[in-house]
Every structure is written in structure tokens, then in C-alpha cells.
Design an enzyme around this catalytic site. Structure first.
Site, PDB file in Angstrom:
ATOM      1  N   SER A  19       0.801  -1.233   0.000  1.00 34.62           N
ATOM      2  CA  SER A  19       0.000   0.000   0.000  1.00 34.62           C
ATOM      3  C   SER A  19       0.832   1.281   0.000  1.00 34.62           C
ATOM      4  O   SER A  19       0.259   2.361  -0.189  1.00 34.62           O
ATOM      5  CB  SER A  19      -0.936   0.028   1.198  1.00 34.62           C
ATOM      6  N   LYS A  22       0.328   3.435  -2.935  1.00 35.65           N
ATOM      7  CA  LYS A  22      -0.819   4.340  -3.053  1.00 35.65           C
ATOM      8  C   LYS A  22      -0.385   5.809  -2.989  1.00 35.65           C
ATOM      9  O   LYS A  22      -1.064   6.684  -3.516  1.00 35.65           O
ATOM     10  CB  LYS A  22      -1.851   4.034  -1.947  1.00 35.65           C
ATOM     11  N   TYR A  38      -3.649  -2.302 -10.407  1.00 37.26           N
ATOM     12  CA  TYR A  38      -3.571  -2.127  -8.951  1.00 37.26           C
ATOM     13  C   TYR A  38      -2.685  -3.208  -8.303  1.00 37.26           C
ATOM     14  O   TYR A  38      -1.838  -2.910  -7.459  1.00 37.26           O
ATOM     15  CB  TYR A  38      -4.990  -2.138  -8.365  1.00 37.26           C
ATOM     16  N   TYR A  62      -4.184   2.870   8.033  1.00 42.86           N
ATOM     17  CA  TYR A  62      -5.450   2.137   8.161  1.00 42.86           C
ATOM     18  C   TYR A  62      -6.224   2.652   9.381  1.00 42.86           C
ATOM     19  O   TYR A  62      -6.234   3.859   9.629  1.00 42.86           O
ATOM     20  CB  TYR A  62      -5.200   0.616   8.257  1.00 42.86           C
ATOM     21  N   VAL A  64       1.205  -3.756   3.840  1.00 45.06           N
ATOM     22  CA  VAL A  64       1.147  -5.046   4.537  1.00 45.06           C
ATOM     23  C   VAL A  64       2.385  -5.919   4.283  1.00 45.06           C
ATOM     24  O   VAL A  64       2.525  -6.974   4.889  1.00 45.06           O
ATOM     25  CB  VAL A  64      -0.129  -5.861   4.219  1.00 45.06           C
TER      26      VAL A  64
HETATM   27  N1  GLU Z   1      -2.317  -5.545  -2.169  1.00 46.90           N
HETATM   28  C1  GLU Z   1      -2.966  -5.345  -0.946  1.00 46.90           C
HETATM   29  C2  GLU Z   1      -4.458  -5.387  -1.132  1.00 46.90           C
HETATM   30  O1  GLU Z   1      -5.025  -4.625  -1.863  1.00 46.90           O
HETATM   31  C3  GLU Z   1      -2.488  -4.051  -0.322  1.00 46.90           C
HETATM   32  C4  GLU Z   1      -2.730  -4.090   1.089  1.00 46.90           C
HETATM   33  C5  GLU Z   1      -1.967  -3.088   1.914  1.00 46.90           C
HETATM   34  O2  GLU Z   1      -0.741  -2.988   1.878  1.00 46.90           O
HETATM   35  O3  GLU Z   1      -2.662  -2.401   2.629  1.00 46.90           O
HETATM   36  O4  GLU Z   1      -5.133  -6.184  -0.575  1.00 46.90           O
END
Ligand code: GLU
Length: 307
Positions: free
Chosen positions: A66, A69, A191, A243, A261
Site C-alpha cells: 500500500s 498508493k 492495482y 489504516y 502489509v
Molecule cells: N495488495 C494489498 C491489497 O489490496 C495491499 C494491502 C496493503 O498494503 O494495505 O489487498
């Protein structure tokens, strides 16, 4: 503080935090992530003057997940400016990263660009801005960290694609509200690739220097974001980057940052430095347990934060 002082602080924190190994849990919802050695631990600091501190596994590449992002949002913000906020909000969600619940009440407009729903909208817009979005994302990341070897880890991307039904569900749901414009399979493919980018702590700390430097890449003085855009992106990281633990991260660490994650966290002290930590064992909210512990000690020791 001099670079030698920072180095001593990092060395001390590294040995203080090492005993926390074994107290978190490696992400296992994607098989390729579950295979990572849980004992990895690296820290990198990059100052705006160009000094680097690398401790432990700071040069080993891992899945940034993430953290990507931030890069895609920066690319879209740069082109669309404030218009992006018609499609994605700017409030912390207080929910897990892949939650569907709020979307129904909020009519397909995700709370912020750092939960999965928001990141999917951002990547959807990016696909309209760039005819070859996967190449464009890699080019941007390579540019900001000054490393042309950054790559997509195809195995991680494939593994994600095979376990991406929740992301597909989020995308289809938002499409029903008209907030996703591309084909959902094509969107989820881009993505999953952005999440699979492999970088080291040193790469990540370098890549966040343009944010620490208020939008200008200190490596070549190129302005990537306006000062106002850099401020907005920093504000989103400080309020939504962790988060449903974003408030606690602000409370304990006090820096804008973003986790993934894969166990990586990158944060920065505006006008001074950026810092990346990697330890794959996560806390119950999906953030690197040793990563947060390291950063909390760091801002305490250097007596500096954004607050
Ligand atoms: N590829 C993960 C998902 O979309 C990213 C999760 C993350 O790092 O928050 O589920």
C-alpha cells in the site's frame, strides 16, 4: 542534529527494537507475502542534503504494497489537482483497509485515497491519464528514488491477482455508482502490479525525499508537486496513512507516513529527512509492529515531529 548523531540514534534503536521479533504476524492473505522471512529488519534514513544511513536489511527489496498508493496518488494529484477530491474523500475511515461497509452509505465515494477503495479510484483515473499506466507508475517510482532497477515482482502480482476478489468487489460496487470508469479486470491488474513493486528501505527513503522537500525532488531540483499539493498529500498521510491505526500512529510517532502489509513504513520530517523501516511482522491493524516501535523511538530520541 549531525548525520553522525542520527547514525548513533538509528544504531541504538535498531538494537533496542530487535528483541520485539516474534511478537507480530506476517501477512498471509496473499500466499507470496506469507513466504517472506519474518526475521528481516532494516532501517534507512535519507537527509535532504543527500546523506544516507542504512542499518540491518536496509538494502533488501520487499513488496511495498500500500505504500504504492502514495506514488499513484501523487501522479494523479499532479495532473488533476483538486478535481480528484470529487471522486475520493479526505477523512480517515476508521475501518480496515479493504472494508466495503462505508461505501454503500457514502454512495461509492471512498473516504480517502489510502484505503483500497480510494486507491482503486485513483488508479482508475491514472489509467485515463496515461495510456500505458504500468510503465508510467514504474517510471515515476524510478525517477523519484533515482533507481532504474525498481521492478514489479511478477510472482507477487500474480499471487495478488488470484486473491483479489475483495478488490474486484470494491471496484464493481463503485462502478455501479459511476465512480470507476475502466474495465474492472484491467484496473485490478494495474492495482495488483503497483502493490507488487519491490523496493528496499534505502529506495523508499529516497523516494519520499520530494515530499520532505515540499514537492521538489532534491536530487535534480525538479518540482513534482506544488507546495500546496505536497501539503495536502502530507496531511492525508498524517491522518489516513495507517489504516484504522492512523490516530495512534500520529499520537505515538507524529510524522506523515504510509505503511504497507509487506511490513514497510515510510515517513518524513518536512524540511529535514525521510525514514523507511521494514519488518514483515504486523500488528493486528496490518502495520509493521517493529516499524512503528522504531519510528516512535526515533521521533522521541531526536525530539522532533510535525507537532
Ligand atoms: N495488495 C494489498 C491489497 O489490496 C495491499 C494491502 C496493503 O498494503 O494495505 O489487498
Amino acid at each position: 542534529m549531525t548525520i553522525e548523531n542520527y547514525r548513533k540514534v538509528i544504531e541504538r534503536i535498531y538494537s533496542e527494537v530487535l528483541p520485539y521479533q516474534g511478537t507480530g504476524k506476517v501477512a498471509d492473505y496473499i500466499p507470496a507475502l506469507a513466504e517472506v522471512d519474518p526475521g528481516r529488519f532494516g532501517i534507512a534514513v535519507e537527509t535532504l542534503e543527500g546523506d544516507t544511513i542504512a542499518q540491518g536489511d536496509a538494502e533488501i527489496c520487499f513488496s511495498i504494497q500500500s505504500i504504492s498508493k502514495v506514488f499513484t496518488f501523487a501522479m494523479v494529484l499532479r495532473h488533476m489537482g483538486e478535481d480528484i477530491f470529487k471522486s475520493v474523500g479526505r477523512e480517515p475511515s476508521g475501518n480496515p483497509f479493504n472494508s466495503l461497509i462505508q461505501l454503500e452509505h457514502e454512495k461509492g465515494i471512498p473516504r480517502n485515497p489510502f484505503i483500497n477503495a480510494g486507491a482503486l479510484v485513483v488508479t482508475d483515473r491514472l489509467m485515463e491519464l496515461y495510456p500505458r499506466p504500468k510503465e508510467a507508475i514504474l517510471d515515476f517510482v524510478r525517477e523519484v528514488c533515482g533507481n532504474d532497477d525498481i521492478y514489479y515482482d511478477r510472482r507477487v502480482a500474480q499471487s495478488e491477482l488470484m486473491h483479489a476478489d475483495r478488490n474486484r468487489a470494491l471496484a464493481y460496487f463503485m462502478k455501479s455508482f459511476g465512480n470507476i470508469r475502466n474495465d474492472v479486470e484491467a484496473l485490478v491488474d494495474v492495482y495488483c502490479h503497483q502493490c507488487s513493486i519491490a523496493m528496499s528501505c534505502v529506495d523508499l527513503a529516497r523516494a519520499f525525499r520530494f515530499l520532505a522537500n515540499r514537492g521538489v525532488n532534491p536530487a535534480d531540483n525538479e518540482r513534482l508537486l506544488t507546495e500546496s499539493q505536497a501539503k495536502r498529500l502530507g496531511a492525508l498521510m498524517a491522518t489516513c496513512g495507517f489504516y484504522d491505526e492512523s490516530g495512534d500512529f500520529a499520537f505515538r510517532v507524529g510524522l506523515p507516513g504510509k505503511s504497507g502489509v509487506g511490513g514497510g513504513i515510510v515517513a518524513y520530517l518536512p524540511g529535514k529527512l525521510s525514514i523507511a523501516v521494514w519488518s514483515p511482522e504486523l500488528d493486528p491493524h496490518g502495520n509493521s509492529l517493529m516499524g512503528i516501535e522504531t519510528l516512535e523511538r526515533f521521533t522521541t530520541d531526536i525530539a522532533s515531529s510535525i507537532f
